[in-house]
Design a protein around this motif. Structure first.
Motif, short mmCIF file in Angstrom:
data_model
loop_
_atom_site.label_atom_id
_atom_site.label_comp_id
_atom_site.label_asym_id
_atom_site.label_seq_id
_atom_site.Cartn_x
_atom_site.Cartn_y
_atom_site.Cartn_z
N GLU A 74 -7.24 8.05 1.89
CA GLU A 74 -8.10 6.89 2.15
C GLU A 74 -8.47 6.14 0.87
O GLU A 74 -9.55 5.56 0.73
N TYR A 98 -7.78 3.23 -0.20
CA TYR A 98 -7.20 1.99 0.33
C TYR A 98 -7.01 0.91 -0.73
O TYR A 98 -6.04 0.15 -0.68
N VAL A 145 -5.33 -0.13 7.20
CA VAL A 145 -6.58 -0.74 6.74
C VAL A 145 -7.02 -1.90 7.62
O VAL A 145 -7.83 -2.73 7.19
N GLU A 186 -10.67 -1.39 7.88
CA GLU A 186 -11.39 -1.31 6.60
C GLU A 186 -11.25 -2.57 5.75
O GLU A 186 -12.17 -2.94 5.03
N ARG A 187 -10.08 -3.20 5.76
CA ARG A 187 -9.84 -4.39 4.93
C ARG A 187 -9.21 -5.48 5.79
O ARG A 187 -8.09 -5.94 5.53
#
Length: 597
Positions: free
Chosen positions: A493, A495, A518, A521-522
């Protein structure tokens, strides 16, 4: 490996043997119960695995005291690493050992059988399978020939029939089992070449030449070449084995100068006939040169007498295959117990690996270790000697040489490190195993290698993990390594590191897994990256790649949903659809995509 015991075998070891997709598919096959009839006989396990063909594939696994020694499968897979069928069987061995039926080795079954029983068994097999009869006929003829001091002949007609049985038949080109057919041919030819090797081992080069000539005469017609795929390494390997065996046969046989001239001419002619399938590479020229030289060559005599310095054997005009001829000479000299001449020739020819191997065979273990540490310059050489030492039950010496190999740079350093990691772990030297595991990871970073370090690190894992990730951040991971490195970052993770690496490469193999990982997350990075990938395809009208563009846009849609920007994404896709309305293949795909969201 003693009966009833299993060697050290872990999930990480199996993952190292297979590519990631093969491992995943092997897990799936295992989970589906595709593996059946798993039987262990001594150090060998055989099993059936249901696959894509009507008949199940047959898997063979050979173990030794440190793990997997050899694997084989009847499927045509040849894309690096072991296939999914072998993965499934190995997983069965470590997860469901109770499902493996223990049976005595065939050698034990036959040990107490009387002559009459064995004869009935062989006759019955030969009656049911004609190819078995041909093998028995040739094998017995060769064995009888090899034990007599008088000139003998082999049953070349039997060999010819077996070669013809091995060759693919017209009408099979393009068949879905064409690769399996090529593997079958290679395996059957290898069994025939083994007849010649047996004769050579017995010092009967003349019989070996008769066997090899019978094989080559049938192959030289070339009528089989167009029936096989051109990307089956096993076929090329067998033809190369045929060539190598010819070299040793012509040097083993007691031939007159006239007979050597005849063999040189025949081998040169065959070389031209094999040119088509071998893509212009010579097949028998090395054997032809060996026939021309014999043992009377002045340089050969000087080298064996110790009159040449190290490496002085070679001349500027030596052919690229001359080293193969030296290797054959060394094998013959060693077999005939001309040890001094063997050492002299190896030194004069600069064959440091062969020299060290002979030291091992002569039980001069300390000398072999010192010689390797002083002379070896590549991990590959250290690995070969370590394997030879271990085969001679010199485990600690093998580990010492392999440990030295870790300090060298070059070809197969990752392979050496993996070998040492597993052997040191089995020998109980976890410190050395951990050192080798770290080297294996640094030489060839991958999730498999990363997990192998974790298994050995114990309480030190967090510290070592930080060092490994730091190493990945500082090294310039390009090419195929980038795809492996990014998987490690994703697993942990990390990332930002994964994104940074993806931004540095244009390889979709690197970018795609990062995008998938991701999305939540992103999301902003995912949206911009996916647009960047999709837009050129659409703008340039690459209609065959529209599905690819839509896949990128779908990922962008998932990220937009995560970022609560789905309206903006829909507007973007609608604008693209309207601006490229004339692209009739693209338009319905975008309509379906909008419907999806």
């Amino acid at each position: 490996m003693s009966d009833g015991e299993w060697p050290t075998l872990t999930k990480a070891t199996i993952r190292e043997l297979a590519r990631s997709k093969s491992y995943e598919r092997g897990q799936s096959y295992y989970g589906q119960g595709a593996v059946s009839d798993v039987v262990r006989r001594g150090e060998t396990v055989r099993a059936d695995v249901e696959g894509s063909q009507y008949q199940p594939y047959t898997v063979t696994i050979e173990f030794d005291d440190t793990g997997v020694a050899r694997t084989d499968c009847s499927c045509p897979y040849d894309y690096g690493g072991i296939c999914k069928h072998r993965v499934a069987v190995l997983l069965t061995c470590i997860r469901d050992p109770e499902s493996v039926r223990e049976q005595p080795p065939v050698s034990e079954l036959l040990a107490d059988a009387d002559r009459e029983t064995l004869e009935e068994l062989l006759v019955g097999l030969a009656a049911d399978r004609p190819e078995v009869a041909n093998v028995i006929e040739t094998r017995l003829t060769t064995m009888d020939d090899a034990t007599t001091d008088t000139a003998v002949s082999v049953n070349t007609e039997s060999i010819r029939r077996q070669v013809n049985h091995a060759l693919p038949k017209p009408g099979q080109k393009g068949h879905t089992d064409a690769y399996a057919e090529a593997e079958r041919m290679a395996n059957e030819l290898d069994e025939l070449i083994e007849q010649a090797r047996m004769a050579i081992e017995a010092g009967d080069g003349e019989t070996a030449l008769d066997v090899l000539a019978a094989i080559t005469n049938e192959l030289a017609s070339g009528r089989w070449a167009n029936l096989l795929p051109y990307d089956v390494p096993r076929v090329f390997e067998v033809i190369d084995d045929l060539s190598q065996t010819f070299i040793e046969a012509v040097l083993t046989a007691e031939l007159t100068k006239s007979e050597r001239d005849d063999w040189e001419e025949r081998l040169t002619e065959w070389d031209g006939q094999f040119d088509y399938y071998m893509g212009g590479e010579s097949t028998f020229l090395a054997a032809a040169d060996a026939a021309a030289q014999g043992w009377d060559d002045e340089r050969v005599q000087q080298a064996m007498a110790g009159e040449l310095g190290e490496g002085d054997f070679w001349e500027d005009n030596d052919a690229w295959y001359s080293d193969d001829i030296v290797t054959a000479r060394l094998s013959i000299l060693e077999r005939e117990d001309h040890i001094k001449e063997c050492f002299n020739l190896a030194a004069a020819a600069g064959q440091t690996r062969a020299f060290a191997q002979m030291l091992v065979q002569e039980d001069r273990i300390e000398e072999a270790i010192d010689y390797a540490i002083e002379r070896f310059s590549t991990p590959d050489a250290a690995l070969e000697l370590a394997k030879a030492l271990r085969a001679n039950d010199e485990t600690q010496a093998a580990l010492q040489v392999a440990e030295h190999g870790l300090t060298l740079d070059g070809y197969r350093k990752d392979t050496l490190a993996v070998w040492l990691r597993d052997r040191a772990a089995s020998a109980g030297d976890r410190e050395l195993a951990l050192e080798a595991a770290i080297t294996a990871f640094e030489a060839s970073p991958s999730v498999n290698a990363f997990e192998a370090v974790e298994e050995l690190a114990g309480d030190n894992w967090e510290t070592i993990k930080a060092d490994l990730l730091g190493y990945l951040r500082t090294e310039n991971s390009g090419g195929t390594r980038a795809a492996q490195v990014v998987e490690v970052f994703i697993r942990e993770e990390e990332y930002d590191d994964a994104i940074e690496l993806a931004d540095r490469t244009e390889r979709t193999r690197v970018i795609e897994p990062v995008v998938e990982a991701v999305i939540e997350e992103r999301p902003q990075w995912v949206i911009s990256t996916c647009k960047f990938q999709a837009e050129p395809i659409v703008e340039q009208g690459q209609h065959d790649s529209y599905q690819t563009a839509v896949r990128w846009l779908r990922r962008a849609g998932k990220a937009a949903r995560a970022a609560d920007e789905l309206d903006e994404w829909r507007e973007y896709v609608e604008t693209m659809r309207d601006e490229h309305y004339q692209k009739y293949k693209l338009r319905p795909m975008l309509d379906d995509l909008l419907e999806e969201f």
